[in-house]
Design a protein around this motif. Structure first.
Motif, short mmCIF file in Angstrom:
data_model
loop_
_atom_site.label_atom_id
_atom_site.label_comp_id
_atom_site.label_asym_id
_atom_site.label_seq_id
_atom_site.Cartn_x
_atom_site.Cartn_y
_atom_site.Cartn_z
N ALA A 5 0.66 -1.03 -0.21
CA ALA A 5 -0.49 0.18 0.49
C ALA A 5 0.79 0.97 -0.03
CB ALA A 5 -0.38 -0.15 0.92
N ARG A 6 2.26 1.06 0.00
CA ARG A 6 2.91 2.20 -0.05
C ARG A 6 2.92 3.15 -1.48
NH1 ARG A 6 8.84 0.01 1.92
NH2 ARG A 6 9.13 2.03 1.80
N THR A 7 2.67 4.50 -1.03
CA THR A 7 3.06 5.14 -2.28
C THR A 7 4.34 5.74 -2.61
OG1 THR A 7 3.26 7.17 -1.03
CG2 THR A 7 1.33 6.24 -1.96
N ASP A 41 -2.49 3.12 12.47
CA ASP A 41 -3.82 3.01 12.15
C ASP A 41 -4.20 3.88 10.65
OD1 ASP A 41 -4.08 1.92 14.55
OD2 ASP A 41 -4.82 3.91 15.30
N GLU A 42 -3.77 4.91 10.58
CA GLU A 42 -3.80 5.69 8.98
C GLU A 42 -3.87 4.63 8.20
OE1 GLU A 42 -4.97 8.47 9.00
OE2 GLU A 42 -5.11 8.52 10.88
N LEU A 43 -2.89 3.87 8.10
CA LEU A 43 -2.88 2.50 6.95
C LEU A 43 -4.09 1.83 6.72
CD1 LEU A 43 -1.04 0.59 4.75
CD2 LEU A 43 -0.08 -0.16 7.17
N LYS A 87 -7.26 2.12 7.86
CA LYS A 87 -8.44 3.45 7.32
C LYS A 87 -8.21 3.21 6.17
CE LYS A 87 -9.09 5.36 11.86
NZ LYS A 87 -8.62 6.93 12.47
N THR A 88 -7.03 3.30 5.71
CA THR A 88 -7.13 2.93 4.10
C THR A 88 -7.24 1.75 3.62
OG1 THR A 88 -4.75 2.52 4.18
CG2 THR A 88 -5.22 4.75 4.01
N LEU A 89 -6.87 1.15 4.47
CA LEU A 89 -7.51 -0.81 3.73
C LEU A 89 -9.60 -0.63 4.60
CD1 LEU A 89 -4.35 -2.15 4.64
CD2 LEU A 89 -5.43 -1.60 2.84
N GLY A 90 -9.84 0.24 5.33
CA GLY A 90 -11.12 -0.23 4.92
C GLY A 90 -11.73 -0.60 7.06
#
Length: 478
Positions: free
Chosen positions: A156-158, A258-260, A262-265
């Motif tokens: 999921a990294r940018t 937690d931010e990561l 949340k990007t995964l739902g």
């Protein structure tokens, strides 16, 4: 109707059936009487058509219906009255002489036919409490969960473009064209393809050769496709890829928070770890079950020794053999390439077919006596799961096919039934859990056999490589 047994040898049976002409005549007259009140013929009032006139018009077709009805009903009733279970649909034999057939249809001759079939041998269910199964159990570690979570975070990294040379972990955007023996091959070319060095998503050896390249560089990468490559026409082949580097990008910092999540739902990192742990435990649990099942089937194979119906064995062998020969042909290989001969391979797969049929009959008998059933809701879920493998525009057609074909539905039911019988047996067997490491749990049976003391090993056998494709779970009775 006269029924005479003409063959009773081992599992083979042959029954001769004679239906007297007067019985045929009686059934025909019943049909004509029924038709008399329904048929409409020019020149006759309803219900007033003479039977003989009806017979002249419909006699042969009605008699053909009578004969087919006798063949259908009598084969079932005769076998049922004999208390036998046929292994397959009985083979019906009758006269091929047209004159003889004409006499039967005209009601001037007895109808004779024979039924040939094999019976399922009686299977006496034994005490399963003495079956010993050692169930290998692997406990998923916190480190393993964390490693998998980091993989998810990594995916999921940018990335942001950089000007330097590519290194491990960088994303390289490339155009490439693959050739074998100087010729481009299908599926071997792409533009603006992203490759993350170290993710091992390309052919082994490909990503490593991108290290040190920068935007604008051109190079030729040489690799060899793995022997077990999915596209069999490429397996084991040497290839060259002409590569143009379009861009090199580096990843942002890897952070699991937690931010990561949340990007995964998901609501938190802890929830992510919880789900990952559950997935890993489920994956390893499936391996545990398969190994326990294999031991159980091996034990049943030792307990039950009987001759299996030859027609069932023949059908199972043909299924296996067709798959094996297709695999060899697709790979462009021969039995000699697999360190065996066709004769040896046939003998081995014949033994495998006999084992599968025998175990299938044993499990069916156990399940029947234990009252094991597959519910409609279970069938529906399995059917939906099966048709999801097809393109969406075909799914309704596939669904209708299954619902209209009992044999196709039976193929969906069979593995469900087998797993429920296995559950029943594991509940009765003497099962001991043994904590093992990851490598031991995931080791193939052949690897485990190699690790045993010499005194415990069975004599070595040559094995054709395609067996792992056609019959990987040799003990399965499906």
């Amino acid at each position: 109707m006269q029924v005479t047994e003409t063959l009773n040898s081992g599992l083979k049976r042959e029954i001769k059936v004679t239906v007297p002409a007067q019985d045929l005549e009686s059934r025909l007259m019943e049909r004509l009487e029924d038709a008399k009140s329904k048929v409409r013929l020019k020149g006759f009032r309803p219900g007033k058509v003479p039977l003989q006139h009806l017979r002249n018009i419909y006699g042969k077709s009605f008699m053909a219906e009578v004969v087919n009805e006798i063949l259908s009903d009598s084969s079932k009733s005769i076998i049922s009255e004999r208390g036998e279970k046929p292994a397959m649909q009985p083979e019906i034999n009758m006269t091929e002489d047209e004159k003889e057939a004409e006499k039967v249809l005209a009601g001037n001759a007895d109808f004779e036919f024979s039924m040939s079939y094999e019976v399922i041998p009686p299977i006496e269910i034994k005490d399963f409490s003495e079956i010993k199964v050692t169930r290998p159990v692997y406990d998923v570690s916190d480190d393993e969960v964390e490693e998998q979570v980091k993989r998810i975070a990594d995916s999921a990294r940018t990335y942001k473009p950089k000007s330097g040379k590519a290194k491990e972990g960088d994303k390289v955007t490339i155009d490439y064209a693959g050739k074998i023996d100087g010729e481009l091959f299908e599926g071997g070319s792409a533009e603006d393809s992203d490759v993350v060095i170290g993710h091992n998503q390309f052919i082994p050896g490909f990503e490593e050769q991108l290290v040190g390249l920068k935007a604008g560089d051109k190079t030729t990468i040489k690799v060899t496709f793995p022997e077990e490559y999915a596209a069999e026409h490429l397996a084991g082949k040497e290839a060259e890829f002409d590569v143009t580097v379009k861009q090199v990008s580096e990843a942002d910092e890897l952070v699991v928070d937690d931010e990561l999540a949340k990007t995964l739902g998901l609501e938190s990192a802890e929830k992510l770890r919880e789900i990952v742990r559950g997935q890993l435990e489920n994956q390893f649990g499936q391996v545990t079950r398969q190994k326990a099942k294999r031991q159980l089937l091996d034990a049943l194979d030792d307990l039950y020794k009987f001759d299996a119906p030859s027609k069932l064995v023949e059908a199972e062998f043909e299924n296996i053999w067709n798959q094996v020969t297709r695999d060899l042909e697709s790979a462009g290989r021969t039995f000699e390439d697999e360190d065996t001969t066709e004769e040896e391979a046939r003998a081995e797969y014949q033994r495998l077919a006999e084992r599968r049929v025998r175990l299938g009959l044993v499990l069916a008998q156990i399940g029947e006596e234990a009252g094991v059933e597959v519910g409609e809701d279970e069938m529906q879920r399995a059917l939906i799961e099966s048709i999801r493998r097809y393109p969406q525009h075909q799914q309704q057609e596939i669904y209708d096919f299954y619902r209209q074909n009992p044999q196709a539905l039976a193929n969906i039911r069979a593995p469900l039934f087998e797993e429920k019988v296995v559950d029943h047996l594991l509940a009765k067997a003497d099962v001991t859990d043994k904590k093992v490491g990851r490598e031991e749990l995931l080791a193939d049976d052949e690897d485990e056999a190699e690790a045993k003391p010499a005194a415990e090993k069975k004599p070595a056998k040559k094995k054709a490589a395609p067996k792992k494709k056609a019959a990987k779970a040799e003990g399965d009775a499906e």
